[in-house]
Motif scaffolding. Sequence first.
Motif, PDB file in Angstrom:
ATOM      1  N   GLU A   1       0.828   3.847  -3.193  1.00  0.00           N
ATOM      2  CA  GLU A   1       0.301   5.193  -2.983  1.00  0.00           C
ATOM      3  C   GLU A   1       1.361   6.285  -3.085  1.00  0.00           C
ATOM      4  O   GLU A   1       1.049   7.445  -3.285  1.00  0.00           O
ATOM      5  CB  GLU A   1      -0.421   5.270  -1.631  1.00  0.00           C
ATOM      6  N   ASN A   2       2.626   5.918  -2.920  1.00  0.00           N
ATOM      7  CA  ASN A   2       3.685   6.923  -2.945  1.00  0.00           C
ATOM      8  C   ASN A   2       4.788   6.556  -3.920  1.00  0.00           C
ATOM      9  O   ASN A   2       5.944   6.901  -3.717  1.00  0.00           O
ATOM     10  CB  ASN A   2       4.301   7.076  -1.553  1.00  0.00           C
TER      11      ASN A   2
ATOM     12  N   THR B   1       0.836  -1.200   0.000  1.00  0.00           N
ATOM     13  CA  THR B   1       0.000   0.000   0.000  1.00  0.00           C
ATOM     14  C   THR B   1       0.875   1.257   0.000  1.00  0.00           C
ATOM     15  O   THR B   1       0.657   2.177  -0.788  1.00  0.00           O
ATOM     16  CB  THR B   1      -0.928   0.012   1.230  1.00  0.00           C
TER      17      THR B   1
END
Length: 283
Positions: free
Chosen positions: A154-155, A150
Amino acid sequence: EAKSAGKGRYTFFAEGMDASLRRRKEIETALRAALETRTGLEVFYQPLYSAQSGAITGAEALVRWRRPQQGFISPTIFVPIAEEAGLIEQLGEWVLEQACRAAVKWPIGTISVNVSAVQLRNAHFAERVTEILKQSGLEPARLEVEITETSFIENAANCQPNLTALRARGVKIALDDFGTGYSSFTHLRNFDVDRIKIDRSFVSGIGSTEDGSPIIQAIIDLAKASGLKVTAEGVETAEQRFFLSQIGCNSLQGYLLSRPMPAKAMDAVFRVGGHSSALADTN
Ligand code: C2E
Ligand code: MG
Ligand code: MG
Ligand code: MG
């Protein structure tokens, strides 16, 4: 209302502040003090075992925090608070230092350290890791950073330079809690990582009525096709160990094999010996 936060320091909380927010603030204050005074914090280590030979191949560093009155508080509670409070970099670097220094003495392949998405986004993370490796004398290839999918997805743009720099130096990357993210399967081929760690929730399904075995089999097949190694976490029964070994897991971790333990207990494991084969095993 005032709550003691150690050594003559008091934090005053606004009236009407939500109880859970108040608890978070109280934990934040206490954690900040613990980091300043280096009291109550310790790193435990849980061995990883070769699924084939049973030898210890590595260990995962897991932070522990024991408060004088309250006892142990779970990292699943204080790590997210540390992230929000801007304390995770200090905590994470301390864990990394402890783990690298300890692992230098152990006849294991890799020492795995959990790294928060917040650390991974910091432009200086890879440099800090390199400095810590130099100071400890640990070979970069013996360090593995565990990240969650995750945080990675997301980054991606912010994390990628750090991951690329670490890999260039030989540091290994593992995807932790694999299968719990929303896009595991579609992204697996794009992850530039060395290993995935199958989440405990799948492992605990082995042999139960909600049998998780077909999912685990699919994950392992896909990982192998992508050239990745696979570790299963949370192995608690002999049945799970047997099944996971049969279907091609490289290494196993869980209470059945060993609980997390202090560095001194790990030292003792290797001194009393019988694990010389771990030296040759790189699974
Ligand atoms: P994780 O990285 O997935 O670590 C595995 C967790 O499962 C550990 O919990 C470990 O003690 C536990 N475990 C291992 N074998 C078994 C088993 O057979 N059964 C069960 N029920 N549990 C097992 P722990 O130490 O409480 O850590 C929880 C989470 O906190 C970790 O999950 C990780 O996400 C985070 N964490 C721990 N230490 C650190 C750290 O130094 N830095 C960061 N950023 N996160 C950390
Ligand atoms: Mg982990
Ligand atoms: Mg995990
Ligand atoms: Mg987990």
